[in-house]
Design a protein around this motif. Structure first.
Motif, PDB file in Angstrom:
ATOM      1  N   GLU A  21       0.922  -1.291  -0.005  1.00 28.12           N
ATOM      2  CA  GLU A  21      -0.030   0.098  -0.033  1.00 28.12           C
ATOM      3  C   GLU A  21       0.824   1.154  -0.046  1.00 28.12           C
ATOM      4  OE1 GLU A  21       1.073  -0.838   4.087  1.00 28.12           O
ATOM      5  OE2 GLU A  21       0.182  -1.974   2.568  1.00 28.12           O
ATOM      6  N   GLN A  22       2.195   1.080   0.198  1.00 27.09           N
ATOM      7  CA  GLN A  22       3.055   2.149   0.365  1.00 27.09           C
ATOM      8  C   GLN A  22       3.701   2.639  -1.033  1.00 27.09           C
ATOM      9  OE1 GLN A  22       6.046   2.008   3.652  1.00 27.09           O
ATOM     10  NE2 GLN A  22       4.192   1.547   5.239  1.00 27.09           N
ATOM     11  N   LEU A  23       3.541   1.692  -2.143  1.00 25.82           N
ATOM     12  CA  LEU A  23       3.888   2.002  -3.365  1.00 25.82           C
ATOM     13  C   LEU A  23       3.472   3.287  -3.945  1.00 25.82           C
ATOM     14  CD1 LEU A  23       3.738  -1.728  -4.757  1.00 25.82           C
ATOM     15  CD2 LEU A  23       5.796  -0.286  -4.208  1.00 25.82           C
ATOM     16  N   PRO A  24       4.032   3.890  -4.918  1.00 22.15           N
ATOM     17  CA  PRO A  24       3.663   5.034  -5.557  1.00 22.15           C
ATOM     18  C   PRO A  24       2.404   4.522  -6.185  1.00 22.15           C
ATOM     19  CG  PRO A  24       6.067   4.947  -5.832  1.00 22.15           C
ATOM     20  CD  PRO A  24       5.440   3.640  -5.097  1.00 22.15           C
ATOM     21  N   GLY A  25       1.506   5.348  -6.747  1.00 23.68           N
ATOM     22  CA  GLY A  25       0.352   5.193  -7.347  1.00 23.68           C
ATOM     23  C   GLY A  25       0.226   4.294  -8.589  1.00 23.68           C
ATOM     24  N   GLU A  26       1.127   4.433  -9.599  1.00 18.24           N
ATOM     25  CA  GLU A  26       1.198   3.637 -10.780  1.00 18.24           C
ATOM     26  C   GLU A  26       1.747   2.398 -10.499  1.00 18.24           C
ATOM     27  OE1 GLU A  26       5.449   6.380 -10.774  1.00 18.24           O
ATOM     28  OE2 GLU A  26       3.164   6.418  -9.880  1.00 18.24           O
ATOM     29  N   TYR A  27       2.214   2.030  -9.534  1.00 18.57           N
ATOM     30  CA  TYR A  27       2.513   0.536  -9.234  1.00 18.57           C
ATOM     31  C   TYR A  27       1.261  -0.048  -8.354  1.00 18.57           C
ATOM     32  CZ  TYR A  27       7.076   2.315 -10.498  1.00 18.57           C
ATOM     33  OH  TYR A  27       8.175   2.679 -11.287  1.00 18.57           O
ATOM     34  N   LEU A  28       0.488   0.509  -8.003  1.00 19.88           N
ATOM     35  CA  LEU A  28      -0.609  -0.049  -7.136  1.00 19.88           C
ATOM     36  C   LEU A  28      -1.566  -0.879  -8.056  1.00 19.88           C
ATOM     37  CD1 LEU A  28      -1.633   2.757  -4.712  1.00 19.88           C
ATOM     38  CD2 LEU A  28      -0.538   0.806  -4.133  1.00 19.88           C
ATOM     39  N   GLU A  29      -1.782  -0.353  -9.408  1.00 17.30           N
ATOM     40  CA  GLU A  29      -2.607  -1.138 -10.309  1.00 17.30           C
ATOM     41  C   GLU A  29      -1.800  -2.150 -10.826  1.00 17.30           C
ATOM     42  OE1 GLU A  29      -4.217  -0.476 -14.723  1.00 17.30           O
ATOM     43  OE2 GLU A  29      -3.097   1.164 -13.789  1.00 17.30           O
ATOM     44  N   ILE A  30      -0.468  -2.015 -10.872  1.00 16.22           N
ATOM     45  CA  ILE A  30       0.440  -3.466 -11.198  1.00 16.22           C
ATOM     46  C   ILE A  30       0.112  -4.371 -10.040  1.00 16.22           C
ATOM     47  CG2 ILE A  30       2.711  -4.358 -11.633  1.00 16.22           C
ATOM     48  CD1 ILE A  30       3.232  -1.565 -12.749  1.00 16.22           C
TER      49      ILE A  30
ATOM     50  N   VAL B 200       6.458  -4.345  -6.991  1.00 15.88           N
ATOM     51  CA  VAL B 200       7.963  -4.094  -6.093  1.00 15.88           C
ATOM     52  C   VAL B 200       8.968  -4.385  -7.163  1.00 15.88           C
ATOM     53  CG1 VAL B 200       9.086  -4.603  -4.134  1.00 15.88           C
ATOM     54  CG2 VAL B 200       6.527  -4.805  -3.910  1.00 15.88           C
ATOM     55  N   CYS B 201       9.008  -5.255  -7.785  1.00 17.55           N
ATOM     56  CA  CYS B 201      10.253  -5.448  -8.696  1.00 17.55           C
ATOM     57  C   CYS B 201      10.389  -4.278  -9.779  1.00 17.55           C
ATOM     58  CB  CYS B 201      10.155  -6.650  -9.347  1.00 17.55           C
ATOM     59  SG  CYS B 201      11.539  -6.979 -10.691  1.00 17.55           S
ATOM     60  N   ASP B 202       9.079  -4.036 -10.325  1.00 14.77           N
ATOM     61  CA  ASP B 202       9.108  -2.676 -11.151  1.00 14.77           C
ATOM     62  C   ASP B 202       9.723  -1.454 -10.542  1.00 14.77           C
ATOM     63  OD1 ASP B 202       8.453  -4.285 -13.310  1.00 14.77           O
ATOM     64  OD2 ASP B 202       6.154  -3.886 -13.096  1.00 14.77           O
ATOM     65  N   PHE B 203       9.042  -1.157  -9.152  1.00 13.46           N
ATOM     66  CA  PHE B 203       9.405  -0.114  -8.366  1.00 13.46           C
ATOM     67  C   PHE B 203      10.918   0.007  -8.195  1.00 13.46           C
ATOM     68  CE2 PHE B 203       8.962   2.115  -4.164  1.00 13.46           C
ATOM     69  CZ  PHE B 203       9.256   3.582  -4.688  1.00 13.46           C
ATOM     70  N   ILE B 204      11.367  -1.012  -7.524  1.00 13.58           N
ATOM     71  CA  ILE B 204      12.817  -1.197  -7.199  1.00 13.58           C
ATOM     72  C   ILE B 204      13.745  -1.038  -8.681  1.00 13.58           C
ATOM     73  CG2 ILE B 204      14.503  -2.450  -6.095  1.00 13.58           C
ATOM     74  CD1 ILE B 204      12.579  -3.428  -4.277  1.00 13.58           C
ATOM     75  N   ALA B 205      13.245  -1.769  -9.579  1.00 15.87           N
ATOM     76  CA  ALA B 205      14.258  -1.644 -10.675  1.00 15.87           C
ATOM     77  C   ALA B 205      14.168  -0.139 -11.277  1.00 15.87           C
ATOM     78  CB  ALA B 205      13.812  -2.502 -11.782  1.00 15.87           C
ATOM     79  N   GLY B 206      13.210   0.616 -11.235  1.00 11.93           N
ATOM     80  CA  GLY B 206      13.183   1.840 -11.904  1.00 11.93           C
ATOM     81  C   GLY B 206      13.914   2.885 -11.178  1.00 11.93           C
ATOM     82  N   MET B 207      14.370   2.654  -9.776  1.00  9.67           N
ATOM     83  CA  MET B 207      15.062   3.460  -8.876  1.00  9.67           C
ATOM     84  C   MET B 207      16.516   3.750  -9.295  1.00  9.67           C
ATOM     85  SD  MET B 207      14.279   2.068  -4.798  1.00  9.67           S
ATOM     86  CE  MET B 207      12.622   2.195  -4.403  1.00  9.67           C
ATOM     87  N   THR B 208      16.904   5.144  -9.255  1.00 15.66           N
ATOM     88  CA  THR B 208      18.095   5.495  -9.247  1.00 15.66           C
ATOM     89  C   THR B 208      19.047   5.227  -7.973  1.00 15.66           C
ATOM     90  OG1 THR B 208      17.793   7.763  -8.254  1.00 15.66           O
ATOM     91  CG2 THR B 208      17.487   7.394 -10.590  1.00 15.66           C
TER      92      THR B 208
END
Length: 334
Positions: free
Chosen positions: A287-296, A306-314
């Protein structure tokens, strides 16, 4: 004819019979109207350059983690060097430079924070493993433009997916990028390692220096020239056996003396811990993921989100996120 049509006709007469032609593209998953000025491959290049994941590459590790010096490569400068080498190969071999450039600019969009260290960490956490080339394709297909994707041509998508790993490109332009990627990182990682004091020029294997050249400029030029000479008028992009063997030996040398350096091993443990801790936290608190990842998270599951969120991080975003979640803050109220 408009400008795009003129460019397409010019490709038919100028490019090699083995080259991909814009007017013969297999198209996009979602058909769009033709542009009056740009070919489909030029539009792919522009879409990639203007996307958010391309801009984030400037703060992602190539080899050296968060280098203090201004002259070390980042994932962005690596991408630009790959594009330069690949376009040179395509131009000399009369292949499609626009398609080649689009593939090169998009090939590392899915790379993790902390370079291959982050990739290895996610690979151990994700069922079925994690591979940055697959994530790069997912980035342009699914994650960009608030989940709409960039809707790139099939040839561009194929080249991005197949720039590394067991699958091989279906176009020679994709092969140009695959060869250019290795030429670029072998050359510039030596350059950075010497700048960082990890290597001395005289420590490089003598046989490799004799074949490839004694400095950065000679090595990269000799490898490019060899690929052009070996591949001219052929339906393949390859190196001569002598140069290929020397390049592989130099790559092996880099793994032993640079990529597996003792300092890097210590930092790998720290970076791997950061990625693992973030993955564990967001897996337990999606639930703490940014909005665009909640749909995923809803459509494809928590692990994928979670994989998509972390992989996109700098690198710096991952470090700050870790600090905010796990490092105590000083009490500042007086």
């Amino acid at each position: 004819m408009n400008i795009r049509q003129q460019l397409e006709q010019e490709e038919l007469t100028r490019l090699s019979t083995f080259a991909a032609k814009a007017c013969q593209s297999a198209g996009r998953e979602k058909p769009i109207s033709d542009d009056d000025l740009r070919t489909c491959f030029q539009r792919d290049r522009d879409r990639i350059i203007h996307c958010k994941s391309f801009r984030r590459l400037k703060f992602k590790t190539q080899v050296f983690l968060s280098p203090v010096g201004d002259h070390y490569r980042t994932r962005l400068t690596h991408t630009l060097e790959v594009a330069q080498v690949a376009r040179t190969l395509a131009r000399c071999l009369r292949l499609n430079e626009d398609l080649t450039e689009a593939i090169a600019l998009g090939h590392d969009l899915g790379h993790t924070p902390f370079g291959h260290i982050g990739e290895n960490a996610l690979n151990q956490l994700i069922p079925g493993g994690f591979h940055h080339n697959r994530q790069s394709l997912r980035m342009v297909d699914r994650l960009e433009r608030e989940g709409q994707g960039l809707n790139l041509c099939k040839e561009t998508r194929d080249g991005i997916l197949c720039h590394s790993g067991p699958q091989t490109p279906s176009t020679l332009e994709g092969w140009c990028v695959r060869r250019a990627d290795r030429i670029a990182y072998i050359s510039h990682d030596i350059d950075d390692a010497i700048r960082g004091g990890i290597l001395k020029e005289y420590e490089l294997p003598r046989r490799c220096v004799t074949v490839l050249g004694k400095n950065h400029g000679e090595r990269i030029n000799n490898m490019i020239t060899d690929v052009v000479k070996t591949s001219m008028d052929k339906n393949e992009i390859s190196m001569s056996p002598e140069v290929s063997d020397a390049a592989e030996a130099l790559r092996d040398f880099l793994f032993e003396h640079v990529y597996m350096d003792q300092w890097r091993k210590k930092e790998e443990e720290r970076c791997g811990y950061v990625v693992s801790a973030l993955f564990d936290h967001y897996s337990r608190h999606p639930e703490q993921l940014p909005g665009e990842y909640l749909e995923i998270n809803y459509l494809e599951g928590t692990e994928q989100a979670v994989c998509d969120f972390i992989a996109g991080m700098t690198d710096r975003y991952a470090t700050v996120a870790f600090q905010q979640l796990f490092v105590p803050k000083a009490f500042a109220k007086y």
